[in-house]
Design an enzyme around this catalytic site. Structure first.
Site, short mmCIF file in Angstrom:
data_model
loop_
_atom_site.label_atom_id
_atom_site.label_comp_id
_atom_site.label_asym_id
_atom_site.label_seq_id
_atom_site.Cartn_x
_atom_site.Cartn_y
_atom_site.Cartn_z
NE ARG A 1 -3.21 -7.65 -3.54
CZ ARG A 1 -4.33 -8.19 -4.03
NH1 ARG A 1 -4.68 -7.95 -5.28
NH2 ARG A 1 -5.11 -8.91 -3.26
CB CYS B 1 1.12 -8.66 -16.70
SG CYS B 1 2.20 -9.49 -15.50
CB CYS C 1 2.63 -14.29 -10.71
SG CYS C 1 1.03 -13.67 -10.16
CB CYS D 1 -3.93 -11.31 -15.62
SG CYS D 1 -3.70 -12.36 -14.16
CB SER E 1 -0.90 0.02 1.23
OG SER E 1 -1.74 1.16 1.24
CB CYS F 1 -0.82 -7.18 -9.35
SG CYS F 1 -1.06 -7.49 -11.11
CB THR G 1 -5.26 1.00 6.34
OG1 THR G 1 -4.30 0.76 5.31
CG2 THR G 1 -4.84 0.24 7.59
#
Length: 549
Positions: free
Chosen positions: A302, A491, A518, A524, A54, A521, A338
């Site tokens: 992410r 990606c 990978c 895709c 984050s 995130c 959060t």
């Protein structure tokens, strides 16, 4: 080999702020009532915080309610916001918005800058001290149901399965974790949450969820350039006014600067790349000045759920509930999730505890959505609910309209605008203009593979691919032929690659999936125009290992 099983009062799937807040609140309620409640939390990352990424500017409101003594108890949030800057960038300049003109949602007075991953690790310590059983490295792979169709827990993934699906020499079956109630806190686009939404029709009558892809780097900058407490956000260049997105740059800690870029996944040009847009953004004079002389320490990406209140699914189903960003509680207008995740976890925990004390099992926790509607969390999301629909109309019109709604109407607009699905907005390649991205210089801008290296991601190659194609022929027949294989660009980790294989008619394109790259995130799973890619959890403990993100 048969699965072993363990049984608890409450099972929490996911060790982010929502899941840990729920686990902590359950144990607090049990202590206050003088009774025992068994709580288990599983986390697919190798340790708590390993998959947490984050910005992060954190509103302490949720923490204040969950753990009022968090400051004196050593929570790793020590840098308070001292200055807010919001700037509109052009290719050659910038314009800072006067503080008096900033909308309330972008004001950060009283908030803290820090690493959410480090905060999650600290929350894990608080949870364990209360008696929560925490098992990192265990991915929830399958939802378990009873004969009536109610959720009774999850099965963790089998270990040691080989690429062809056979059991390898180190095969170990997953474990069945059973509970009176299961709270799903997998984060954005949770793969079990997606299954639950479909099975229980949780999205009936609500808008599709919309998403952004957040890409972040952590830098160490020279002491003379460090401005602890500075929060800077930008909009505009390098994106065109028709594309939703923006940046963040936060100074905190010991010479740390968190710099990142969020691209709304509702963009239309299949040639667009969030990764390259982020690298290009850093070349702007305003941003270059902040980072020159510094060193890049970490990288990650992410997806984030940004649809707001009208895109929240039904939160409960027989035997469990969705909490945090598994439901979509992030407040995109504030660029914060959060405090909202923590509050949702607490509300679900209170509902689950009340049900357990009433000797109920596997029914719907109706008290959770009821208390949510009466909480400050609902009020906050209601006030900003039109942000994403308005911003989808373009930067200038959206900014003006949302600013008027917030400033002139006091966030009390009598209308609710609606969202549409991101994957439906991609145009075909023939109708789109390719984008020429500059080559990285290796000092300020970088390529994907060197970036992925800094994420510490790792996957055992001899296992079934966790990026599943529902119909492999679609990858070439539609995505390649019509959209120029956009998965190569959306990606941020170089997972998807078109390679040319020799065939009878010369070169034949083939989609190669480099699953070991990978970073989880989920872009895709979200942006694929045919929804042909299904992200599932790999073996437990695999994926990125973020330490300060």
């Amino acid at each position: 080999m048969e699965r072993e099983s363990m049984e608890f009062d409450v099972l929490v799937v996911g060790g982010g702020p929502a899941g840990l807040a729920a686990a902590i609140r359950l144990k607090q309620a049990a202590q206050e009532a003088g009774r025992e409640v068994s709580v288990c939390l599983i986390e697919k990352g190798s340790e708590l915080g390993a998959h947490i990424l984050s910005g992060a500017v954190i509103d302490p409101k949720g923490l204040d309610e969950l753990l009022p003594n968090w400051k004196t108890d050593g929570a790793p949030l020590t840098t308070q916001v001292t200055e807010d800057r919001f700037m509109f960038l052009t290719p050659t300049g910038s314009q800072q918005v006067p503080e008096a003109a900033m909308i309330p949602s972008l004001r950060n007075h009283g908030n803290y800058i820090g690493s959410l991953g480090q905060l999650v690790r600290w929350l894990g310590q608080q949870a364990e001290a209360l008696g929560v059983e925490i098992y990192p490295g265990f991915a929830g792979a399958e939802v378990l149901y009873n004969e009536n169709g109610a959720v009774i827990g999850v099965a963790t993934g089998d270990m040691g399965v080989q690429r062809d699906g056979s059991q390898g020499p180190n095969y170990q079956p997953g474990m069945a974790l059973l509970a009176s109630y299961t709270l799903f806190a997998e984060g954005c686009r949770g793969h079990l949450g997606k299954q639950l939404e479909a099975r229980f029709n949780l999205r009936a009558g609500v808008d599709p969820q919309t998403y952004g892809l957040g890409i972040k780097e952590l830098w160490e900058v020279p002491a003379e350039k460090h401005q602890p407490g500075l929060v800077m956000h930008t909009a505009g260049w390098p994106l065109g006014s028709e594309t939703y997105g923006g940046s963040f740059l936060y100074h905190y800690g010991e010479r740390r600067v968190a710099v990142g870029f969020v691209l709304g996944l509702g963009y239309s040009n299949p040639y667009m790349s969030a990764f390259e847009e982020f690298q290009r953004y850093k070349t702007h004079a305003v941003i270059r000045e902040q980072l020159t002389g510094g060193k890049r320490l970490a990288y990650g990406a992410r997806a984030l759920a940004a649809g707001g209140l009208q895109s929240l699914p039904k939160l409960v189903f027989p035997g469990g509930a969705l909490i945090g960003d598994d439901a979509g509680f992030l407040n995109a207008a504030r660029i914060k999730g959060t405090h909202t995740a923590i509050k949702s976890g607490m509300l679900a925990a209170d509902a689950a505890f009340a049900a357990i004390t009433a000797s109920r099992k596997q029914d719907e926790l109706s008290a959770y959505p009821e208390t949510f509607k009466a909480s400050w969390l609902h009020s906050e999301l209601h006030a900003t609910r039109n942000f994403k629909p308005l911003m989808s109309k373009g930067l200038w019109l959206g900014t003006l309209a949302f600013g008027m709604e917030q400033k002139l109407l006091g966030a009390r607009a009598p209308w609710t605008l609606h969202n549409s699905a991101d994957h439906l907005k991609l145009k075909q390649a023939a109708d789109s203009k390719p984008i020429d991205y500059p080559k990285p210089d290796g000092v300020l801008t970088f390529d994907r593979l060197s970036s992925v290296f800094l994420s510490n991601t790792n996957h055992e190659e001899d296992q079934p691919c966790h990026l599943q194609l529902k119909n492999p022929a679609v990858a070439i027949g539609i995505n390649y032929e019509q959209y120029a294989s956009p998965e190569q660009r959306y990606c941020p980790a170089g997972v998807y690659e078109i390679v040319q294989d020799g065939g009878s008619n010369g070169n034949s394109p083939r989609l190669q999936i480099n699953a070991q790259n990978c970073v989880h995130c989920k872009s895709c799973d979200i942006k694929d125009p045919t929804q042909n890619i299904n992200w599932v959890a790999p073996q437990g403990g695999e994926g990125p290992i973020y330490t300060e993100m």
